[in-house]
Design a protein around this motif. Structure first.
Motif, PDB file in Angstrom:
ATOM      1  N   ALA A 162       0.828  -1.211   0.000  1.00 56.96           N
ATOM      2  CA  ALA A 162       0.000   0.000   0.000  1.00 56.96           C
ATOM      3  C   ALA A 162       0.862   1.260   0.000  1.00 56.96           C
ATOM      4  N   PRO A 163       0.412   2.332  -0.643  1.00 63.04           N
ATOM      5  CA  PRO A 163       1.164   3.605  -0.621  1.00 63.04           C
ATOM      6  C   PRO A 163       1.360   4.135   0.797  1.00 63.04           C
ATOM      7  N   ASP A 164       0.374   3.915   1.662  1.00 62.83           N
ATOM      8  CA  ASP A 164       0.439   4.340   3.065  1.00 62.83           C
ATOM      9  C   ASP A 164      -0.005   3.151   3.910  1.00 62.83           C
ATOM     10  N   ARG A 165       0.971   2.419   4.461  1.00 61.25           N
ATOM     11  CA  ARG A 165       0.665   1.180   5.172  1.00 61.25           C
ATOM     12  C   ARG A 165      -0.200   1.432   6.408  1.00 61.25           C
ATOM     13  N   TYR A 166      -0.035   2.569   7.054  1.00 59.77           N
ATOM     14  CA  TYR A 166      -0.779   2.832   8.289  1.00 59.77           C
ATOM     15  C   TYR A 166      -2.229   3.203   7.981  1.00 59.77           C
ATOM     16  N   ARG A 167      -2.444   3.970   6.937  1.00 62.54           N
ATOM     17  CA  ARG A 167      -3.822   4.238   6.518  1.00 62.54           C
ATOM     18  C   ARG A 167      -4.492   2.930   6.094  1.00 62.54           C
ATOM     19  N   TYR A 168      -3.753   2.086   5.404  1.00 63.12           N
ATOM     20  CA  TYR A 168      -4.326   0.810   4.973  1.00 63.12           C
ATOM     21  C   TYR A 168      -4.847   0.018   6.172  1.00 63.12           C
ATOM     22  N   VAL A 169      -4.064  -0.063   7.234  1.00 63.94           N
ATOM     23  CA  VAL A 169      -4.477  -0.821   8.414  1.00 63.94           C
ATOM     24  C   VAL A 169      -5.660  -0.142   9.097  1.00 63.94           C
ATOM     25  N   LEU A 170      -5.577   1.156   9.276  1.00 55.97           N
ATOM     26  CA  LEU A 170      -6.587   1.865  10.061  1.00 55.97           C
ATOM     27  C   LEU A 170      -7.931   1.972   9.355  1.00 55.97           C
ATOM     28  N   GLU A 171      -7.946   1.911   8.034  1.00 52.51           N
ATOM     29  CA  GLU A 171      -9.210   2.065   7.334  1.00 52.51           C
ATOM     30  C   GLU A 171      -9.873   0.729   6.978  1.00 52.51           C
ATOM     31  N   ARG A 172      -9.306  -0.388   7.462  1.00 52.26           N
ATOM     32  CA  ARG A 172      -9.976  -1.664   7.213  1.00 52.26           C
ATOM     33  C   ARG A 172     -11.385  -1.619   7.815  1.00 52.26           C
ATOM     34  N   PRO A 173     -12.369  -2.179   7.119  1.00 49.87           N
ATOM     35  CA  PRO A 173     -13.740  -2.191   7.661  1.00 49.87           C
ATOM     36  C   PRO A 173     -13.809  -2.925   9.002  1.00 49.87           C
ATOM     37  N   MET A 174     -14.620  -2.405   9.900  1.00 50.74           N
ATOM     38  CA  MET A 174     -14.830  -3.055  11.189  1.00 50.74           C
ATOM     39  C   MET A 174     -15.907  -4.118  11.017  1.00 50.74           C
ATOM     40  N   ILE A 175     -15.555  -5.374  11.340  1.00 50.76           N
ATOM     41  CA  ILE A 175     -16.511  -6.474  11.145  1.00 50.76           C
ATOM     42  C   ILE A 175     -16.866  -7.171  12.448  1.00 50.76           C
ATOM     43  N   GLN A 176     -16.193  -6.815  13.540  1.00 49.47           N
ATOM     44  CA  GLN A 176     -16.486  -7.379  14.853  1.00 49.47           C
ATOM     45  C   GLN A 176     -16.377  -6.264  15.893  1.00 49.47           C
ATOM     46  N   THR A 177     -16.953  -6.507  17.057  1.00 49.59           N
ATOM     47  CA  THR A 177     -16.815  -5.555  18.148  1.00 49.59           C
ATOM     48  C   THR A 177     -15.397  -5.628  18.694  1.00 49.59           C
ATOM     49  N   SER A 178     -14.727  -4.494  18.778  1.00 53.22           N
ATOM     50  CA  SER A 178     -13.343  -4.462  19.262  1.00 53.22           C
ATOM     51  C   SER A 178     -13.250  -5.080  20.655  1.00 53.22           C
ATOM     52  N   GLY A 179     -12.193  -5.887  20.860  1.00 49.68           N
ATOM     53  CA  GLY A 179     -11.947  -6.476  22.164  1.00 49.68           C
ATOM     54  C   GLY A 179     -12.602  -7.808  22.406  1.00 49.68           C
ATOM     55  N   THR A 180     -13.339  -8.337  21.421  1.00 50.51           N
ATOM     56  CA  THR A 180     -14.071  -9.591  21.654  1.00 50.51           C
ATOM     57  C   THR A 180     -13.423 -10.812  21.026  1.00 50.51           C
ATOM     58  N   TYR A 181     -12.840 -10.657  19.840  1.00 53.33           N
ATOM     59  CA  TYR A 181     -12.258 -11.801  19.142  1.00 53.33           C
ATOM     60  C   TYR A 181     -10.821 -11.499  18.722  1.00 53.33           C
ATOM     61  N   TRP A 182     -10.015 -12.555  18.687  1.00 50.34           N
ATOM     62  CA  TRP A 182      -8.619 -12.436  18.279  1.00 50.34           C
ATOM     63  C   TRP A 182      -8.507 -12.726  16.787  1.00 50.34           C
TER      64      TRP A 182
END
Length: 359
Positions: A162-182
């Motif tokens: 990706a041109p910006d690796r950190y934006r790539y990670v941060l903009e991934r769609p949220m598909i689960q509630t944070s903190g519940t699944y690994w």
């Protein structure tokens, strides 16, 4: 036998540290029988002393370079750690936190990335904290296990491209509630490393040398960078098996080396405290795998002992096994990249060679 120095690590005979005298023969037999294959290096430490150290010749592949052919490995040969790098980043974050250079786990993740404010409050991302990155429970759409690492569909490969690796990670769609699944996520480690580099004003490798590697007395090390110059935080560390073992020794001594605190003991405890289940047998702390391992031969109907083990593991068969109750460290480097059964050689070293010959 009195301890002698090997690269600043004391050595001892296997029998003096509670092993069968022929543990090396057992290893050789397993290799001849092809139960263990293409292992490049092995260092076994008990009670702070090296009891078994072996190096072999085998095919290898370096991160960022690809196949490098057949290599005759020695105690001085650097080796890819692959995802064992994640566990090192976990330790570095704790050191930087103690120095006041990075936010605490409870801090909002996007507070460390104000440059991405345009995506911070979308799709539940405002609930993300640094804790979720440390424990790989971000809940975002990330797949690093369905496709091998050369495959562009692998999320880590997509991040690297990706041109910006950190934006790539941060903009991934949220598909689960944070903190519940690994979810196994090298992107989470990349974010942690970026926070470290921003807070310390040093490259990841520079800070690792200053804060961890040099205090441990390590020899030469590397941290591979991607095509855009950003460090491959989750998989780019390179060092010798002997120096990988030093990290295990540090952890057994509560974060201290030579009487000096290197990693704060309280942070180390958090790293190896289960935060989330990975599967039926493994848990995860702060960038470290945790599991129980059977030890001791059953007597009659009595089962063998189960002891807690801390594990750093990497693609191709890289492993650092640490069993605190046994004062045992096992560092393994291998070249079994892309193999479905790449986990078998290090696991058999642990169970069939080391633990089976501990008396």
């Amino acid at each position: 036998m009195e301890a002698a120095e090997v690269g600043q690590l004391p050595i001892s005979s296997p029998q003096d540290e509670g092993f069968a005298a022929d543990i090396g023969v057992v290893l050789d037999q397993a290799i001849v029988a092809k139960r263990i294959w293409n292992v490049h290096g092995l260092v076994v430490v008990r009670n702070g002393k090296v009891v078994l150290e072996r190096y072999f010749e085998g095919e290898d592949r370096e991160r960022g370079r690809g196949p490098v052919g057949r290599v005759a490995f020695t105690a001085q040969t650097l080796h890819d750690l692959r995802s064992c790098s994640k566990s090192i980043v976990g330790l570095l974050y704790g050191i930087a936190l103690h120095q006041g250079k990075v936010p605490p786990p409870e801090a909002p993740l996007f507070s460390a990335f104000p440059e991405y404010a345009d995506i911070a409050d979308k799709n539940g991302r405002d609930r993300l904290t640094i804790y979720h990155a440390l424990t790989m429970t971000m809940g975002s759409d990330w797949d690093e296990t369905s496709f091998d690492y050369p495959d562009p569909r692998n999320s880590e490969n997509a991040m690297d491209a990706a041109p910006d690796r950190y934006r790539y990670v941060l903009e991934r769609p949220m598909i689960q509630t944070s903190g519940t699944y690994w979810t196994y996520c090298g992107g989470a480690t990349a974010l942690l490393a970026r926070i470290i580099t921003k807070g310390t004003s040093k490259t990841l490798h520079e800070y690792a040398r200053e804060a961890l590697f040099d205090p441990l007395g390590m020899g030469p090390t590397k941290w591979i960078a991607g095509m855009n110059g950003e460090p491959l935080a989750s998989s780019g560390a390179r060092m010798t098996p002997r120096d990988l073992a030093r990290i295990g020794m540090l952890m057994l001594d509560g974060g201290r080396m030579g009487g000096r605190e290197v990693v704060p003991a309280a942070w180390l405890t958090r790293c190896v405290t289960p935060a989330v289940s990975v599967d039926e047998t493994r848990r995860y702390g702060y960038q470290w795998f945790l599991r129980d391992v059977a030890f001791g031969r059953p007597k009659g109907w009595a089962p063998g002992r189960l002891e807690r083990m801390w594990v750093a593991q990497g693609y191709g068969g890289q492993r650092l096994f640490i069993i605190p109750a046994l004062q045992l460290v096992i560092a393994v480097t291998s070249g079994n990249y892309g193999q479905e059964e790449q986990w078998k050689p290090p696991t058999r070293i642990l169970n069939d060679v080391v633990l089976a010959n501990l008396q």
